[in-house]
Design a protein around this motif. Structure first.
Motif, PDB file in Angstrom:
ATOM      1  N   ALA A  18      13.327  -1.720 -19.507  1.00 15.51           N
ATOM      2  CA  ALA A  18      14.363  -2.175 -18.577  1.00 15.51           C
ATOM      3  C   ALA A  18      15.046  -0.986 -17.902  1.00 15.51           C
ATOM      4  CB  ALA A  18      15.387  -3.032 -19.318  1.00 15.51           C
ATOM      5  N   LEU A  19      15.313   0.063 -18.671  1.00 16.74           N
ATOM      6  CA  LEU A  19      15.920   1.268 -18.099  1.00 16.74           C
ATOM      7  C   LEU A  19      15.020   1.884 -17.036  1.00 16.74           C
ATOM      8  CD1 LEU A  19      17.296   2.917 -21.366  1.00 16.74           C
ATOM      9  CD2 LEU A  19      18.681   2.049 -19.462  1.00 16.74           C
ATOM     10  N   LEU A  20      13.718   1.887 -17.299  1.00 23.20           N
ATOM     11  CA  LEU A  20      12.777   2.467 -16.339  1.00 23.20           C
ATOM     12  C   LEU A  20      12.743   1.645 -15.051  1.00 23.20           C
ATOM     13  CD1 LEU A  20      10.845   4.908 -16.266  1.00 23.20           C
ATOM     14  CD2 LEU A  20       9.006   3.331 -16.830  1.00 23.20           C
ATOM     15  N   ARG A  21      12.802   0.311 -15.176  1.00 22.59           N
ATOM     16  CA  ARG A  21      12.833  -0.537 -13.978  1.00 22.59           C
ATOM     17  C   ARG A  21      14.078  -0.273 -13.132  1.00 22.59           C
ATOM     18  NH1 ARG A  21      10.656  -4.348 -17.650  1.00 22.59           N
ATOM     19  NH2 ARG A  21      12.717  -5.208 -18.091  1.00 22.59           N
ATOM     20  N   GLU A  22      15.134   0.192 -13.779  1.00 28.30           N
ATOM     21  CA  GLU A  22      16.370   0.535 -13.070  1.00 28.30           C
ATOM     22  C   GLU A  22      16.385   1.990 -12.614  1.00 28.30           C
ATOM     23  OE1 GLU A  22      19.555  -0.384 -15.722  1.00 28.30           O
ATOM     24  OE2 GLU A  22      19.027  -2.506 -15.875  1.00 28.30           O
ATOM     25  N   ALA A  23      15.243   2.681 -12.763  1.00 30.78           N
ATOM     26  CA  ALA A  23      15.089   4.083 -12.369  1.00 30.78           C
ATOM     27  C   ALA A  23      15.990   5.013 -13.173  1.00 30.78           C
ATOM     28  CB  ALA A  23      15.351   4.259 -10.873  1.00 30.78           C
ATOM     29  N   ARG A  24      16.320   4.634 -14.393  1.00 28.14           N
ATOM     30  CA  ARG A  24      17.110   5.490 -15.285  1.00 28.14           C
ATOM     31  C   ARG A  24      16.126   6.227 -16.207  1.00 28.14           C
ATOM     32  NH1 ARG A  24      21.418   1.053 -17.229  1.00 28.14           N
ATOM     33  NH2 ARG A  24      22.150   2.746 -18.610  1.00 28.14           N
ATOM     34  N   ALA A  25      15.382   7.140 -15.581  1.00 26.70           N
ATOM     35  CA  ALA A  25      14.226   7.739 -16.237  1.00 26.70           C
ATOM     36  C   ALA A  25      14.616   8.609 -17.431  1.00 26.70           C
ATOM     37  CB  ALA A  25      13.417   8.552 -15.227  1.00 26.70           C
ATOM     38  N   GLY A  58       5.066   7.848 -20.833  1.00 33.61           N
ATOM     39  CA  GLY A  58       4.272   8.429 -19.763  1.00 33.61           C
ATOM     40  C   GLY A  58       4.826   8.102 -18.390  1.00 33.61           C
ATOM     41  N   GLU A  59       5.265   6.850 -18.194  1.00 26.27           N
ATOM     42  CA  GLU A  59       5.831   6.452 -16.908  1.00 26.27           C
ATOM     43  C   GLU A  59       7.173   7.150 -16.659  1.00 26.27           C
ATOM     44  OE1 GLU A  59       4.019   5.142 -14.770  1.00 26.27           O
ATOM     45  OE2 GLU A  59       3.629   3.018 -15.078  1.00 26.27           O
ATOM     46  N   ALA A  60       7.964   7.336 -17.712  1.00 21.28           N
ATOM     47  CA  ALA A  60       9.228   8.053 -17.570  1.00 21.28           C
ATOM     48  C   ALA A  60       8.979   9.512 -17.193  1.00 21.28           C
ATOM     49  CB  ALA A  60      10.034   7.957 -18.866  1.00 21.28           C
ATOM     50  N   TYR A  61       8.020  10.138 -17.863  1.00 24.66           N
ATOM     51  CA  TYR A  61       7.654  11.512 -17.500  1.00 24.66           C
ATOM     52  C   TYR A  61       7.204  11.586 -16.036  1.00 24.66           C
ATOM     53  CZ  TYR A  61       7.683  13.792 -22.135  1.00 24.66           C
ATOM     54  OH  TYR A  61       8.050  14.377 -23.328  1.00 24.66           O
ATOM     55  N   ARG A  62       6.384  10.613 -15.598  1.00 25.47           N
ATOM     56  CA  ARG A  62       5.913  10.619 -14.204  1.00 25.47           C
ATOM     57  C   ARG A  62       7.072  10.523 -13.228  1.00 25.47           C
ATOM     58  NH1 ARG A  62       5.886   7.447 -10.480  1.00 25.47           N
ATOM     59  NH2 ARG A  62       6.396   5.621 -11.711  1.00 25.47           N
ATOM     60  N   ASP A 250      20.982  12.559  -6.999  1.00 21.95           N
ATOM     61  CA  ASP A 250      21.802  12.004  -8.077  1.00 21.95           C
ATOM     62  C   ASP A 250      20.956  11.574  -9.268  1.00 21.95           C
ATOM     63  OD1 ASP A 250      24.034  12.391  -6.516  1.00 21.95           O
ATOM     64  OD2 ASP A 250      24.172  10.306  -5.836  1.00 21.95           O
ATOM     65  N   ARG A 251      19.769  11.027  -9.014  1.00 20.49           N
ATOM     66  CA  ARG A 251      18.935  10.476 -10.081  1.00 20.49           C
ATOM     67  C   ARG A 251      17.923  11.465 -10.655  1.00 20.49           C
ATOM     68  NH1 ARG A 251      19.199   4.983 -11.557  1.00 20.49           N
ATOM     69  NH2 ARG A 251      21.136   4.190 -10.675  1.00 20.49           N
ATOM     70  N   LEU A 252      17.399  12.355  -9.804  1.00 24.27           N
ATOM     71  CA  LEU A 252      16.257  13.172 -10.228  1.00 24.27           C
ATOM     72  C   LEU A 252      16.501  14.681 -10.161  1.00 24.27           C
ATOM     73  CD1 LEU A 252      13.442  11.121  -8.426  1.00 24.27           C
ATOM     74  CD2 LEU A 252      14.164  10.950 -10.825  1.00 24.27           C
ATOM     75  N   GLY A 253      17.624  15.115  -9.613  1.00 26.74           N
ATOM     76  CA  GLY A 253      17.889  16.542  -9.514  1.00 26.74           C
ATOM     77  C   GLY A 253      17.336  17.150  -8.239  1.00 26.74           C
ATOM     78  N   ASP A 254      17.521  18.452  -8.067  1.00 28.30           N
ATOM     79  CA  ASP A 254      17.188  19.130  -6.812  1.00 28.30           C
ATOM     80  C   ASP A 254      15.749  19.618  -6.715  1.00 28.30           C
ATOM     81  OD1 ASP A 254      19.732  18.861  -5.712  1.00 28.30           O
ATOM     82  OD2 ASP A 254      20.473  20.670  -6.724  1.00 28.30           O
ATOM     83  N   GLU A 255      14.996  19.584  -7.812  1.00 33.69           N
ATOM     84  CA  GLU A 255      13.658  20.172  -7.793  1.00 33.69           C
ATOM     85  C   GLU A 255      12.534  19.147  -7.840  1.00 33.69           C
ATOM     86  OE1 GLU A 255      13.557  23.000 -10.949  1.00 33.69           O
ATOM     87  OE2 GLU A 255      15.128  24.256 -10.088  1.00 33.69           O
TER      88      GLU A 255
END
Length: 331
Positions: A18-25, A58-62, A250-255
């Motif tokens: 559920a967290l991954l579906r909300e993009a809370r990787a 694996g999907e969270a890492y991706r 905000d979600r993934l950082g600058d890199e």
């Protein structure tokens, strides 16, 4: 104690998805790391539940841009769920893992390898699962791969086939994704009016769909920005791309590689508005971010090198053209 641990880990696994579906990787990754450890200890490393947890990790890492870690977990999930002769309970999980591996392959620039995986996955899903909506998900990714490999007609065939299947229950978010990818394809084909139609339709569907990921909305905004920029509407493109950029930061950082994509679209929009120096600086930043995230030889960098060549002068223009050409020849 063991059964209680497994029950708790299984509940946390569902929470992680559920967290991954909300993009809370980052949160999904933290959950999956713990769950993989617990389930491996209690059930053994070849348990289907462990494969499910590896798929999540694996999907969270991706999503976080960690390609090697992602591929390691996804390939392990494929191996664990490899089906027997008769249809079994792991088959759906196996199909999802196959599609996830193929997705990682094309994101790494390995388009022909990804195509092989996707065609195998499509046969498996259609023959073994008889699941037309899951087959549409595979066709959607296959369409993207074929587009990046320059086979636009074949890509359009796969994407339109996928779109036809999204009328089925549960196909709303997939419909938005397919429209998004059709927009990118039609943009590459130079059909700008049709590209804008698909880009706007993707955003409409995404806003209507329940629990849409903020990252999916940002991707649709960036897609529309790219189309509007190509149509000469630089000011609107800038606003959309800046909104998407802030979401990704905000979600993934600058890199993260998505930052590079945003900077590329912003650069093109600045160039359309006549701001060549600003565009050149943004193209340089896009190249730096993409190189850090994908490596210097990923074919995606060719687009930004070409963009830089279009606004740079002198030796920098010659170098940019050379880099773009060498990347295209390599792939």
């Amino acid at each position: 104690m063991g059964q209680a641990e497994v029950a708790r880990a299984s509940a946390e696994l569902q929470q992680g998805h559920a967290l991954l579906r909300e993009a809370r990787a980052n949160e999904a990754l933290a959950v999956s790391r713990e769950v993989v450890g617990v389930l491996t200890r209690e059930l053994g490393e070849d348990s289907p539940d462990v494969a499910n947890a590896l798929l999540l990790r694996g999907e969270a890492y991706r999503m976080l841009g960690c390609g090697r870690d992602s591929m390691r977990d996804l390939l392990r999930a494929v191996a664990i769920t490899r089906p027997l002769r008769s249809v079994g309970p792991c088959d759906r999980l196996h199909g999802q893992a196959l599609r996830a591996v193929a997705d990682g392959m094309w994101r790494a620039g390995r388009y022909r390898v990804a195509e092989v995986w996707l065609r195998h996955t499509l046969r498996f899903v259609e023959d073994r699962l008889a699941d037309r909506l899951e087959a549409a998900r595979v066709r959607n990714v296959l369409g993207v791969v074929l587009r990046y490999d320059g086979r636009h007609s074949a890509a359009e065939q796969q994407l339109r086939h996928a779109l036809q299947e999204t009328c089925r229950p549960g196909g709303e978010r997939l419909a938005a994704t397919v429209h998004h990818n059709l927009a990118g394809l039609r943009l590459a084909q130079g059909a700008l009016e049709d590209a804008e139609h698909h880009a706007r339709r993707a955003l409409e569907l995404r806003h209507d769909a329940k629990a849409s990921s903020v990252l999916a909305v940002a991707a649709d905004q960036l897609c529309l920005a790219g189309v509007l920029s190509a149509r000469g509407q630089g000011e609107q493109a800038l606003m959309l791309a800046q909104t998407a950029l802030q979401t990704y930061r905000d979600r993934l950082g600058d890199e993260h590689v998505e930052i590079g994509y945003c900077l590329h679209v912003l650069a093109h929009a600045q160039a359309i508005e006549g701001h060549r120096q600003a565009a050149a600086e943004l193209y340089r930043k896009a190249i730096a971010v993409k190189t850090g995230a994908l490596g210097a030889h990923h074919p995606e960098l060719a687009n930004s090198w070409r963009g830089l060549a279009s606004v740079a002068d002198g030796n920098e223009r010659i170098t940019a053209l050379s880099r773009a050409q060498s990347l295209c020849e390599h792939y």
